[in-house]
Design an enzyme around this catalytic site. Sequence first.
Site, PDB file in Angstrom:
ATOM      1  N   CYS A 173      -0.570   4.095   2.220  1.00 12.98           N
ATOM      2  CA  CYS A 173      -0.355   3.859   3.653  1.00 12.98           C
ATOM      3  C   CYS A 173       1.102   4.098   4.048  1.00 12.98           C
ATOM      4  CB  CYS A 173      -0.689   2.417   4.031  1.00 12.98           C
ATOM      5  SG  CYS A 173      -2.243   1.800   3.399  1.00 12.98           S
ATOM      6  N   ASP A 174       2.034   3.556   3.278  1.00  8.71           N
ATOM      7  CA  ASP A 174       3.424   3.461   3.727  1.00  8.71           C
ATOM      8  C   ASP A 174       4.427   4.315   2.947  1.00  8.71           C
ATOM      9  OD1 ASP A 174       2.586   1.622   5.617  1.00  8.71           O
ATOM     10  OD2 ASP A 174       2.861  -0.070   4.268  1.00  8.71           O
TER      11      ASP A 174
ATOM     12  N   CYS B  60       0.835  -1.210   0.000  1.00  9.88           N
ATOM     13  CA  CYS B  60       0.000   0.000   0.000  1.00  9.88           C
ATOM     14  C   CYS B  60       0.866   1.256   0.000  1.00  9.88           C
ATOM     15  CB  CYS B  60      -0.924  -0.021   1.219  1.00  9.88           C
ATOM     16  SG  CYS B  60      -1.985   1.427   1.331  1.00  9.88           S
TER      17      CYS B  60
HETATM   18  C1  LIG Z   1      -0.706  -4.343   6.423  1.00  6.79           C
HETATM   19  C2  LIG Z   1      -1.754  -3.329   6.051  1.00  6.79           C
HETATM   20  C3  LIG Z   1      -1.505  -1.995   6.289  1.00  6.79           C
HETATM   21  C4  LIG Z   1      -2.474  -1.033   5.986  1.00  6.79           C
HETATM   22  N1  LIG Z   1      -2.223   0.272   6.296  1.00  6.79           N
HETATM   23  C5  LIG Z   1      -3.202   1.194   6.155  1.00  6.79           C
HETATM   24  C6  LIG Z   1      -2.994   2.540   6.564  1.00  6.79           C
HETATM   25  O1  LIG Z   1      -1.903   2.909   7.046  1.00  6.79           O
HETATM   26  N2  LIG Z   1      -4.024   3.405   6.396  1.00  6.79           N
HETATM   27  C7  LIG Z   1      -5.230   3.038   5.865  1.00  6.79           C
HETATM   28  O2  LIG Z   1      -6.147   3.864   5.803  1.00  6.79           O
HETATM   29  N3  LIG Z   1      -5.439   1.774   5.424  1.00  6.79           N
HETATM   30  C8  LIG Z   1      -4.450   0.846   5.542  1.00  6.79           C
HETATM   31  N4  LIG Z   1      -4.653  -0.435   5.100  1.00  6.79           N
HETATM   32  C9  LIG Z   1      -5.852  -0.733   4.295  1.00  6.79           C
HETATM   33  C10 LIG Z   1      -7.104  -0.943   5.173  1.00  6.79           C
HETATM   34  O3  LIG Z   1      -6.831  -1.960   6.107  1.00  6.79           O
HETATM   35  C11 LIG Z   1      -8.287  -1.350   4.287  1.00  6.79           C
HETATM   36  O4  LIG Z   1      -8.496  -0.387   3.265  1.00  6.79           O
HETATM   37  C12 LIG Z   1      -9.571  -1.476   5.102  1.00  6.79           C
HETATM   38  O5  LIG Z   1      -9.401  -2.368   6.182  1.00  6.79           O
HETATM   39  C13 LIG Z   1     -10.750  -1.940   4.240  1.00  6.79           C
HETATM   40  O6  LIG Z   1     -11.865  -2.109   5.034  1.00  6.79           O
HETATM   41  P1  LIG Z   1     -13.087  -3.062   4.598  1.00  6.79           P
HETATM   42  O7  LIG Z   1     -14.048  -2.969   5.713  1.00  6.79           O
HETATM   43  O8  LIG Z   1     -13.522  -2.723   3.236  1.00  6.79           O
HETATM   44  O9  LIG Z   1     -12.466  -4.530   4.488  1.00  6.79           O
HETATM   45  P2  LIG Z   1     -11.583  -5.395   5.480  1.00  6.79           P
HETATM   46  O10 LIG Z   1     -10.877  -4.564   6.473  1.00  6.79           O
HETATM   47  O11 LIG Z   1     -10.777  -6.278   4.612  1.00  6.79           O
HETATM   48  O12 LIG Z   1     -12.654  -6.261   6.288  1.00  6.79           O
HETATM   49  C14 LIG Z   1     -13.373  -7.289   5.676  1.00  6.79           C
HETATM   50  C15 LIG Z   1     -13.792  -8.295   6.730  1.00  6.79           C
HETATM   51  O13 LIG Z   1     -14.664  -9.232   6.130  1.00  6.79           O
HETATM   52  C16 LIG Z   1     -14.434 -10.503   6.687  1.00  6.79           C
HETATM   53  N5  LIG Z   1     -14.903 -11.498   5.720  1.00  6.79           N
HETATM   54  C17 LIG Z   1     -14.421 -11.734   4.478  1.00  6.79           C
HETATM   55  N6  LIG Z   1     -15.160 -12.680   3.852  1.00  6.79           N
HETATM   56  C18 LIG Z   1     -16.133 -13.038   4.736  1.00  6.79           C
HETATM   57  C19 LIG Z   1     -17.220 -13.965   4.664  1.00  6.79           C
HETATM   58  N7  LIG Z   1     -17.462 -14.694   3.580  1.00  6.79           N
HETATM   59  N8  LIG Z   1     -18.023 -14.091   5.755  1.00  6.79           N
HETATM   60  C20 LIG Z   1     -17.809 -13.352   6.878  1.00  6.79           C
HETATM   61  N9  LIG Z   1     -16.784 -12.456   6.984  1.00  6.79           N
HETATM   62  C21 LIG Z   1     -15.976 -12.296   5.930  1.00  6.79           C
HETATM   63  C22 LIG Z   1     -12.918 -10.535   6.920  1.00  6.79           C
HETATM   64  O14 LIG Z   1     -12.591 -11.459   7.952  1.00  6.79           O
HETATM   65  C23 LIG Z   1     -12.641  -9.088   7.318  1.00  6.79           C
HETATM   66  O15 LIG Z   1     -12.628  -8.914   8.714  1.00  6.79           O
HETATM   67  C24 LIG Z   1      -3.708  -1.422   5.392  1.00  6.79           C
HETATM   68  C25 LIG Z   1      -3.941  -2.777   5.109  1.00  6.79           C
HETATM   69  C26 LIG Z   1      -2.988  -3.729   5.445  1.00  6.79           C
HETATM   70  C27 LIG Z   1      -3.266  -5.194   5.172  1.00  6.79           C
END
Ligand SMILES: Cc1cc2nc3c(=O)[nH]c(=O)nc-3n(C[C@H](O)[C@H](O)[C@H](O)COP(=O)(O)OP(=O)(O)OC[C@H]3O[C@@H](n4cnc5c(N)ncnc54)[C@H](O)[C@@H]3O)c2cc1C
Length: 309
Positions: free
Chosen positions: A136-137, A133
């Site tokens: 992010c980094d 990302c």
């Molecule tokens: C290492 C890392 C560093 C990051 N650093 C940053 C940063 O510095 N700043 C920033 O803003 N963003 C950062 N991000 C990005 C950020 O984490 C994501 O953009 C954000 O979490 C997306 O949110 P979301 O709710 O769309 O999905 P997610 O956070 O991916 O959540 C989806 C959830 O759905 C669940 N799930 C999936 N499939 C199913 C299913 N079939 N049934 C039930 N549950 C399910 C998963 O377990 C998960 O908990 C980073 C990501 C990573 C991996």
Amino acid sequence: MLDLAIVGGGPAGLTAGLYATRGGLKEVVMFEKGMPGGQIMDSSEIENYPGQGNIMTGMELMQNWPEQCQKFGLKHEMNQVDTIVKEGETFKLTMVDGKEFEAKAVLMATGSVPKKAGFAGEDKFFGRGVSTCATCDGFFYKGKEVAVIGGGDTALEEAVYLAKLCSKVYLVHRRDTYRAAPSTIEHMKNAENIEEVTNVTVEEVFGDASGVTGLKVKSKETGEIRDLNVPGAFVFVGRDVLNAPLKQEDGSFLCDVNEQGEVIVDLKMQTSTKGLYAAGDIRIDAAKQVVCAAGDGATAAVNIIEYVG
Ligand SMILES: Cc1cc2nc3c(=O)[nH]c(=O)nc-3n(C[C@H](O)[C@H](O)[C@H](O)COP(=O)(O)OP(=O)(O)OC[C@H]3O[C@@H](n4cnc5c(N)ncnc54)[C@H](O)[C@@H]3O)c2cc1C
């Protein structure tokens, strides 16, 4: 019959649950296969969530979210959603353990995960120099040299983004042609501080206790090994969009998705199927940031409240 079934308990799903229950929906269940919080829980440092000034871990950022988001009646079912179908006006959700639920509306908030490139050191140094990302980094490498690995639209766009922050970007690609839009390739070629390192394989990322110190690449033509001495390696080799629950028996999707499998939504986060919404990293054109996912969740919930009536 649920008013709303939220699939995924990351920033998008949790925020949608908060807004939906606080906005008056009665039966709202968030299906999350693990602990609520989402993929940011894996991050060792986040410093771009507004209102949280200090660098903190993803776990620290998310620790109060479930309690606040569940305060107004959001229920958490720790389960993995296997399939979602629509029969008439009703959605039927089946869990991997066979349990079934019915809902008037569904929000898909399952996110997407970056694919691994598969080179040595990728896992060992993930979060310590290896990143997926740039937003992010990238800032942590301001004024330094970095490598970007990949040859698609995202890799090239992120290389251009990083070139504005970093002193130099090595764009490392296994072919000598890119799978990107001509305008994106042109932008990349116009950046003076991007050096293309093409037709190579990444042999390994190496480093020490402080993190990454370099990248070993091997020419596919000559076999020559070259060390790129950089503290950061950004990997963009595609993403797995977690859209499996939307797949129907005949192989189609419950709503329109793009070539990458990302869910197509409008500005209300509404998909092509009435009553089905998507928010966060799973949707098209997502910025893939916590603040954006949370915003999507709120937008979706406001519109779902109106839809459910
Ligand atoms: C290492 C890392 C560093 C990051 N650093 C940053 C940063 O510095 N700043 C920033 O803003 N963003 C950062 N991000 C990005 C950020 O984490 C994501 O953009 C954000 O979490 C997306 O949110 P979301 O709710 O769309 O999905 P997610 O956070 O991916 O959540 C989806 C959830 O759905 C669940 N799930 C999936 N499939 C199913 C299913 N079939 N049934 C039930 N549950 C399910 C998963 O377990 C998960 O908990 C980073 C990501 C990573 C991996």
